[in-house]
Design an enzyme around this catalytic site. Structure first.
Site, PDB file in Angstrom:
ATOM      1  N   ASP A 190       0.872  -1.316  -0.077  1.00 50.06           N
ATOM      2  CA  ASP A 190       0.048  -0.092  -0.155  1.00 50.06           C
ATOM      3  C   ASP A 190       0.966   1.192  -0.030  1.00 50.06           C
ATOM      4  O   ASP A 190       1.966   1.396  -0.235  1.00 50.06           O
ATOM      5  CB  ASP A 190      -0.880  -0.268   1.268  1.00 50.06           C
ATOM      6  CG  ASP A 190      -1.822   1.173   1.428  1.00 50.06           C
ATOM      7  OD1 ASP A 190      -2.365   1.401   2.657  1.00 50.06           O
ATOM      8  OD2 ASP A 190      -2.241   1.612   0.374  1.00 50.06           O
ATOM      9  N   THR A 191       0.225   2.338   0.285  1.00 50.66           N
ATOM     10  CA  THR A 191       0.907   3.454   0.607  1.00 50.66           C
ATOM     11  C   THR A 191       2.134   3.565   1.472  1.00 50.66           C
ATOM     12  O   THR A 191       2.051   2.721   2.380  1.00 50.66           O
ATOM     13  CB  THR A 191      -0.078   4.609   1.387  1.00 50.66           C
ATOM     14  OG1 THR A 191      -1.310   4.479   0.755  1.00 50.66           O
ATOM     15  CG2 THR A 191       0.512   6.087   1.406  1.00 50.66           C
ATOM     16  N   VAL A 192       3.247   3.825   0.939  1.00 49.77           N
ATOM     17  CA  VAL A 192       4.430   3.865   1.897  1.00 49.77           C
ATOM     18  C   VAL A 192       4.434   5.260   2.572  1.00 49.77           C
ATOM     19  O   VAL A 192       4.011   6.286   2.044  1.00 49.77           O
ATOM     20  CB  VAL A 192       5.743   3.588   1.183  1.00 49.77           C
ATOM     21  CG1 VAL A 192       5.645   2.229   0.553  1.00 49.77           C
ATOM     22  CG2 VAL A 192       5.917   4.620   0.038  1.00 49.77           C
TER      23      VAL A 192
END
Length: 359
Positions: A190-192
């Site tokens: 996902d979003t880092v």
């Protein structure tokens, strides 16, 4: 005391890939903590850390990120500095290998005040407008196809074939995990994000994401939006130290859920009024799961990583309602970064963990 923490996404991460994620989280921490020990400022160190995360094919950010329904790359990223709340972000960009670099440059420009011609510096730019701004400020554009890896093409083809077969694809799961019906789950990060504090006590936060697999073209996730993807602020706080605490937060999960809850800002407000970062995140997660705007959602899915710093210590904590959340962190005196794969074993609930590091 210098400190950095990173996450590789709140979602569902397989134990079989834990070693790969551990190496990446450790490397990203090292990219920041080494210069931080040498006195480099938090924004410079955080940008180096985000470069490591965006350049790795395993992450859903930068190279190898999820593709849109049309098979194109559209990336979101933002950065925020705790001093004055300077912020910069880009959204739906397809030709920026490291969108966090441009977000950092926009942040710096915003701190310089008004333009000579009296116009206001932008907080956020999208698509071609972001590309134009980037080239004017010395950034090179990348061919969109160079952002696509064989793995991201393979996943895209797989998802499309499911659609053609009439299989339901559920986007109620977070960006890192796209469920196909109830029988198959593809592990996709996902979003880092990352948060850090430098030796001067200044804090920064960042988020970067390729968004949902098969997302609509032009969709913008929480990673680019003010108050949703990241937040950094010097807060009055409730601790005994009259100078308060510096807080930095980065979020992950289903972007639409996090946006409606203004998750990064909500976490910061809760932390600033409670003496523990972990307790602040716990309060924020309760509000997230009970958010009136998400009453139609059976289980809001998201997570947050945060640090709270004062003159005596740094506290790092994370919370998530997803099945897992991968975390790494390192302090000024750490011999090596610590990594952990946090698990939430109770459906419909969330988990919170934290660590205190003395100066």
């Amino acid at each position: 005391m210098a400190f950095v923490a990173v996450h590789l996404g709140a979602g569902s991460i397989s134990e079989s890939r834990k070693q790969e994620y551990s190496r990446l989280a450790s490397d990203a921490c090292q990219r920041a903590i080494v210069p931080l020990r040498e006195g480099v400022d938090c924004l410079t160190a955080l940008t180096a850390c985000m470069t490591c995360l965006e350049d790795h094919e395993l992450t859903n950010a930068g190279v190898g990120a999820n593709l849109t329904v049309d098979g194109t790359v559209e990336l979101d990223a933002s950065m925020m500095h705790g001093t004055g709340g300077a912020f910069g972000s880009v959204a739906a960009v397809s030709q920026l290998k490291n969108p966090s670099h441009v977000a950092a440059a926009m942040l710096k420009n915003g701190r310089s005040g008004m333009r000579p011609d009296g116009r206001v510096h932008p907080l956020m730019l999208c698509g071609s407008g972001a590309h134009t701004w980037a080239t004017k400020h010395g950034f090179q554009l990348t061919e969109p196809n160079e952002m696509i890896t064989s793995r991201s093409r393979r996943l895209h083809k797989h998802f499309l074939s499911m659609l053609e077969d009439g299989t339901s694809i559920s986007n109620s799961t977070p960006d890192c995990t796209t469920a196909i019906g109830r029988s198959a789950v593809v592990q996709q990060l996902d979003t880092v994000g990352a948060v850090c504090v430098d030796q001067h006590g200044e804090v920064c936060a960042a988020a970067s994401s390729g968004g949902l697999a098969l997302k609509e073209c032009g969709r913008v996730g929480q990673a680019a939006l003010y108050g949703c993807g990241c937040w950094a602020e010097r807060c009055p706080g409730a601790r005994s130290d009259a100078s308060g605490i510096s807080v930095a937060v980065t979020t992950s999960g289903t972007g639409e859920h996090l946006i409606q809850a203004l998750m990064a800002r909500t976490c910061t407000v809760e932390i600033s009024t409670i003496s523990s970062v972990a307790d602040g995140l716990r309060s924020a997660m309760h509000k997230f799961c009970a958010c009136p705007q998400l009453s139609h959602v059976e289980q809001p899915l998201g997570g947050a990583l945060a640090i709270g710093c004062d003159a005596s210590c740094t506290e790092v904590a994370w919370a998530h309602s997803t099945e897992s959340f991968f975390i790494g962190y390192a302090g000024q005196a750490s011999r090596k970064p610590r990594v952990t794969l946090s698990r939430n074993h109770t459906a419909g609930k969330f988990t919170v963990e934290g660590r205190m590091v003395r100066a």
